[in-house]
Design a protein around this motif. Structure first.
Motif, PDB file in Angstrom:
ATOM      1  N   PHE A  70      48.583  -0.883  85.451  1.00  0.00           N
ATOM      2  CA  PHE A  70      48.645   0.123  86.515  1.00  0.00           C
ATOM      3  C   PHE A  70      47.538   1.163  86.403  1.00  0.00           C
ATOM      4  O   PHE A  70      47.499   2.106  87.165  1.00  0.00           O
ATOM      5  CB  PHE A  70      50.001   0.856  86.535  1.00  0.00           C
ATOM      6  N   GLY A  71      46.608   1.037  85.440  1.00  0.00           N
ATOM      7  CA  GLY A  71      45.570   2.032  85.208  1.00  0.00           C
ATOM      8  C   GLY A  71      44.627   2.233  86.371  1.00  0.00           C
ATOM      9  O   GLY A  71      44.031   3.289  86.515  1.00  0.00           O
ATOM     10  N   GLU A  72      44.495   1.224  87.217  1.00  0.00           N
ATOM     11  CA  GLU A  72      43.587   1.358  88.361  1.00  0.00           C
ATOM     12  C   GLU A  72      44.285   1.980  89.557  1.00  0.00           C
ATOM     13  O   GLU A  72      43.661   2.268  90.556  1.00  0.00           O
ATOM     14  CB  GLU A  72      43.008  -0.013  88.730  1.00  0.00           C
ATOM     15  N   ARG A  73      45.593   2.214  89.468  1.00  0.00           N
ATOM     16  CA  ARG A  73      46.350   2.643  90.647  1.00  0.00           C
ATOM     17  C   ARG A  73      46.753   4.105  90.635  1.00  0.00           C
ATOM     18  O   ARG A  73      47.168   4.636  91.648  1.00  0.00           O
ATOM     19  CB  ARG A  73      47.602   1.791  90.777  1.00  0.00           C
ATOM     20  N   GLY A  74      46.730   4.723  89.500  1.00  0.00           N
ATOM     21  CA  GLY A  74      47.172   6.107  89.447  1.00  0.00           C
ATOM     22  C   GLY A  74      46.392   6.883  88.414  1.00  0.00           C
ATOM     23  O   GLY A  74      45.610   6.319  87.660  1.00  0.00           O
ATOM     24  N   PRO A  75      46.603   8.185  88.381  1.00  0.00           N
ATOM     25  CA  PRO A  75      45.903   8.999  87.387  1.00  0.00           C
ATOM     26  C   PRO A  75      46.362   8.633  85.979  1.00  0.00           C
ATOM     27  O   PRO A  75      47.538   8.414  85.735  1.00  0.00           O
ATOM     28  CB  PRO A  75      46.305  10.429  87.756  1.00  0.00           C
ATOM     29  N   VAL A  76      45.414   8.551  85.057  1.00  0.00           N
ATOM     30  CA  VAL A  76      45.722   8.240  83.662  1.00  0.00           C
ATOM     31  C   VAL A  76      45.511   9.508  82.845  1.00  0.00           C
ATOM     32  O   VAL A  76      44.468  10.148  82.948  1.00  0.00           O
ATOM     33  CB  VAL A  76      44.813   7.119  83.117  1.00  0.00           C
ATOM     34  N   THR A  77      46.524   9.876  82.061  1.00  0.00           N
ATOM     35  CA  THR A  77      46.413  11.040  81.198  1.00  0.00           C
ATOM     36  C   THR A  77      46.654  10.643  79.748  1.00  0.00           C
ATOM     37  O   THR A  77      47.275   9.615  79.466  1.00  0.00           O
ATOM     38  CB  THR A  77      47.428  12.142  81.573  1.00  0.00           C
ATOM     39  N   GLU A  78      46.163  11.477  78.845  1.00  0.00           N
ATOM     40  CA  GLU A  78      46.460  11.336  77.416  1.00  0.00           C
ATOM     41  C   GLU A  78      46.837  12.729  76.935  1.00  0.00           C
ATOM     42  O   GLU A  78      46.075  13.671  77.097  1.00  0.00           O
ATOM     43  CB  GLU A  78      45.248  10.819  76.636  1.00  0.00           C
ATOM     44  N   GLY A  79      48.033  12.841  76.390  1.00  0.00           N
ATOM     45  CA  GLY A  79      48.499  14.140  75.930  1.00  0.00           C
ATOM     46  C   GLY A  79      48.613  15.163  77.046  1.00  0.00           C
ATOM     47  O   GLY A  79      48.462  16.352  76.805  1.00  0.00           O
ATOM     48  N   GLY A  80      48.838  14.700  78.273  1.00  0.00           N
ATOM     49  CA  GLY A  80      48.984  15.590  79.417  1.00  0.00           C
ATOM     50  C   GLY A  80      47.685  15.986  80.091  1.00  0.00           C
ATOM     51  O   GLY A  80      47.700  16.701  81.085  1.00  0.00           O
ATOM     52  N   ARG A  81      46.553  15.526  79.568  1.00  0.00           N
ATOM     53  CA  ARG A  81      45.245  15.855  80.151  1.00  0.00           C
ATOM     54  C   ARG A  81      44.609  14.603  80.735  1.00  0.00           C
ATOM     55  O   ARG A  81      44.803  13.504  80.203  1.00  0.00           O
ATOM     56  CB  ARG A  81      44.335  16.435  79.082  1.00  0.00           C
TER      57      ARG A  81
END
Length: 106
Positions: A57-68
């Motif tokens: 699903f990485g191409e479909r929505g925003p990707v965050t790490e640790g909330g950023r």
């Protein structure tokens, strides 16, 4: 440099998984949860080791790490083409990736 591949594949009745593996460099841990509105992946990479992360699903929505947003997190390298928008390389450490999903998306 030792590189681990982490590529969860949720689907069907499987909505979560957790695994730990002892390697020559230390313990690798990964846990993921596929909820209705978000996919979460927790990863621990041992010292002197890297990991290639391929998020569903990485191409479909925003990707965050640790909330950023991933783009704002130092040490995370984006890899791949537009077809691999959810593909990253990370160094040792612990990470929590989240990908937002469109309602009804599986």
């Amino acid at each position: 440099y030792y590189l681990i591949e982490i590529a969860p594949r949720p689907g069907g009745r499987i909505s979560w998984a957790e695994v730990e593996q002892q390697t020559a460099r230390g313990r690798v841990r990964t846990r993921w949860l596929d909820a209705d509105d978000e996919f979460t992946l927790e990863v621990t990479v041992p010292p002197n080791t890297g990991a290639r992360i391929r998020l569903p699903f990485g191409e479909r929505g925003p990707v965050t790490e640790g909330g950023r947003p991933v783009a704002d997190v130092e040490g995370i390298l984006r890899r791949g083409s537009r077809n691999e928008a959810g593909s990253f390389e990370v160094g040792s450490g612990s990470y929590t990736f989240r990908v937002g999903k469109t309602p009804g998306e599986e």
